[in-house]
Enzyme design. Structure first.
Site, PDB file in Angstrom:
ATOM      1  N   LEU A  69       0.821  -1.215   0.000  1.00  0.00           N
ATOM      2  CA  LEU A  69       0.000   0.000   0.000  1.00  0.00           C
ATOM      3  C   LEU A  69       0.855   1.265   0.000  1.00  0.00           C
ATOM      4  O   LEU A  69       0.556   2.215  -0.720  1.00  0.00           O
ATOM      5  CB  LEU A  69      -0.934  -0.011   1.212  1.00  0.00           C
ATOM      6  CG  LEU A  69      -1.818   1.223   1.392  1.00  0.00           C
ATOM      7  CD1 LEU A  69      -2.708   1.447   0.175  1.00  0.00           C
ATOM      8  CD2 LEU A  69      -2.663   1.086   2.653  1.00  0.00           C
ATOM      9  N   ARG A  82      -2.168  -5.509  21.911  1.00  0.00           N
ATOM     10  CA  ARG A  82      -1.578  -6.758  21.453  1.00  0.00           C
ATOM     11  C   ARG A  82      -0.410  -7.222  22.325  1.00  0.00           C
ATOM     12  O   ARG A  82      -0.195  -8.425  22.486  1.00  0.00           O
ATOM     13  CB  ARG A  82      -1.115  -6.593  19.997  1.00  0.00           C
ATOM     14  CG  ARG A  82      -2.280  -6.595  19.019  1.00  0.00           C
ATOM     15  CD  ARG A  82      -1.818  -6.290  17.612  1.00  0.00           C
ATOM     16  NE  ARG A  82      -2.879  -6.598  16.659  1.00  0.00           N
ATOM     17  CZ  ARG A  82      -2.798  -6.333  15.357  1.00  0.00           C
ATOM     18  NH1 ARG A  82      -1.725  -5.746  14.876  1.00  0.00           N
ATOM     19  NH2 ARG A  82      -3.785  -6.645  14.549  1.00  0.00           N
TER      20      ARG A  82
END
Length: 556
Positions: free
Chosen positions: A16, A282
């Site tokens: 991207l 996380r």
């Protein structure tokens, strides 16, 4: 590439960040070349991501200021404020541009964009690609790049960045299909080569994400900052085997009814985060699963059970669509039979220091996406990575095009000519060395670290490096050796920085130093004569390192 070429802007990387950089450079009128390791749109981590963009929208009560505050809080004092400002401010514009190019996103019953809740964010902020996954993202972007006039060099392995007295002026490139060696000369280079997951034995990253961008930047004269901060996705699949390595998406953990259970069937996350439980960051999830396994409460494959019995397929289809399709293909019902998950290397928060427009410490070189440092600090929030890639890719592409316009005509002096080697099968010993390197980094630089382990890891890595040296008789051997040299260098930086950081902060956890020190410090690593030089830099803006290196006038 099968011949030398000259362009205004060379973009290295086809994810991207690379796609948006190339499109932005073309929009600014530059002749752009995009070099990617495989077929455009299929390599790197963007092609396998779960497809979430963190974007603040007033309709949910959210704001750019709140997005900024959440990101800075997660960074534990090590984010660059101007990079955070740029990414959070430009995020809504990025979403609009992507949709204008044909990217489809999940919508609610009212037809408006659906904003999903995600761990660590104070508002529903994740905009998911339609269908869950990035096929709805990469396909229209690749089509846009091909329409734009960007020249695409597929199967291109960039082995070195080339410099003259004015800065980076191009790259040495090898075609991985035929071994053809070429020189790409450019007015400016955008490095968008992704992360480093493959230096670990267990990773959710694409096979071509092995740290090449970090090595290229370091060898070209840039420093690397905070490479010890590696995010381990806590919920990568370890069973069933047919889907091993896949992540169902971090946003899944924020959904009602989704829980983790240990090998005894106990829901354990409330013990580690009584307030948020599974909907925590996380790093907390990864260490919790690691501890359950270490204390003998792990699942048969060394992880935890992901229990989806409290939710439904319709509820998570746009969040974990790729995962659900894989389960269907394998004949597994994850709502009736739990899958097993465990932490795997997922994302590197450290990297090349840049300004908000992607300028590095070396004139002519820009960096975007995961390879750059500044947004995440010590810990990345879910869905901030794709937003970062799109925003920083566009900014770097525009800045590189502007730089290329002001440079003198291409001077070939000092840029070496292309050379070739014979064709022969690669020596199988490279596979053995690669596996050994990855195991060393996995064991000694994983979720939990300590002094003795890091010292041993560095010693073993030096042994691997010595065995990588030597003459390559064929171009295939030379490519494999180059890849391993880059991986060894990146692994050494990571372990060196982790050893230097005698504290626990964000994703970096030292069992022998379990608390953070009062003052947040960056760890900056340079390469000099083959040796790594490490220095401590006060926490805060890594963009200041760029300004200190090349001067405020050059940055402007």
């Amino acid at each position: 590439m099968d011949h030398d070429l000259t362009c205004d802007v060379l973009v290295v990387g086809g994810g991207l960040a690379g796609l948006t950089a190339a499109l932005a450079a073309r929009e600014a009128g530059a002749d752009a070349v995009l070099a990617c390791a495989g077929v455009l749109g299929t390599g790197g981590d963007s092609a396998i991501a779960s497809g979430g963009f963190a974007v603040a929208d007033a309709r949910t009560g959210d704001s750019v200021a709140a997005h900024r505050a959440d990101t800075l809080r997660s960074a534990h004092g090590l984010a660059s404020p101007e990079v955070v400002d740029a990414v959070t401010t430009d995020a809504p514009d990025l979403l609009g541009r992507l949709r204008g190019l044909g990217v489809e996103v999940a919508v609610g019953e009212d037809g408006e964009i659906a904003f999903a809740p995600i761990p660590g964010h104070s508002f529903p902020r994740s905009v998911r690609c339609r269908g869950g996954g990035t096929s709805a993202l990469m396909t229209p972007l690749v089509a846009a790049v091909r329409r734009s006039g960007v020249r695409v060099a597929e199967h291109a392995f960039v082995t070195a960045l080339l410099r003259d007295t004015t800065g980076v002026r191009g790259a040495r490139v090898v075609d991985q299909r035929a071994g053809t060696r070429s020189i790409a000369r450019a007015g400016a280079v955008v490095l968008a080569a992704g992360g480093l997951g493959q230096v670990f034995a267990h990773t959710s990253n694409s096979p071509d994400v092995f740290g090449s961008g970090y090595a290229l930047a370091l060898e070209a004269g840039c420093s690397l900052v905070d490479l010890e901060f590696v995010q381990f996705t806590p919920t990568a699949l370890v069973a069933p085997q047919f889907a091993a390595g896949m992540s169902p998406g971090g946003a899944l953990m924020a959904q009602p009814g989704v829980v983790l259970r240990n090998g005894l069937g106990e829901r354990f996350m409330p013990r580690y985060d009584p307030v948020n439980a599974e909907n925590t960051t996380r790093d907390v999830l990864a260490r919790a699963i690691h501890q359950e396994v270490q204390e003998g409460r792990g699942t048969p494959h060394g992880g935890a059970f992901l229990d989806l019995s409290g939710t439904t397929r319709d509820h998570i289809a746009d969040i974990s669509g790729r995962f659900l399709r894989a389960m269907d293909d394998g004949g597994w019902d994850p709502f009736a039979a739990s899958v097993e998950v465990a932490p795997e290397a997922h994302f590197c928060m450290g990297g090349v220091p840049v300004t908000a427009d992607g300028l590095t410490e070396v004139p002519g070189l820009y960096a975007a996406g995961e390879v750059a440092v500044g947004l995440h600090g010590a810990n990345r929030l879910n869905s901030n990575a794709l937003t970062e890639a799109g925003v920083t890719g566009r900014r770097a592409g525009l800045a590189a095009a502007d730089r290329a316009r002001t440079r003198l005509p291409h001077d070939e002096a000092g840029l070496p000519a292309a050379v070739g080697l014979t064709d022969a099968a690669a020596d199988p010993r490279w596979d053995d060395l690669r596996a050994e390197l990855r195991e060393v980094v996995q064991i000694h630089g994983g979720v939990v670290r300590d002094d003795a382990g890091l010292r041993e890891g560095l010693r073993r890595l030096e042994e691997v490096e010595r065995r990588v040296e030597g003459h390559a008789s064929s171009w295939r051997d030379d490519l494999r050796r180059t890849e391993l040299v880059q991986m060894c260098l990146v692994g050494r930086v990571l372990l060196t920085a982790a050893h230097r950081r005698t504290e626990s902060r964000g994703s970096h956890f030292r069992a022998d130093h379990p608390a953070p020190v009062p003052a947040a410090m960056h760890h900056r690593v340079r390469l000099a004569g083959g040796e790594l030089l490490v220095e401590d830099v006060p926490g805060g803006s890594t963009s200041d390192l760029v300004r200190a290196s090349i001067g405020a006038g050059a940055v402007a």
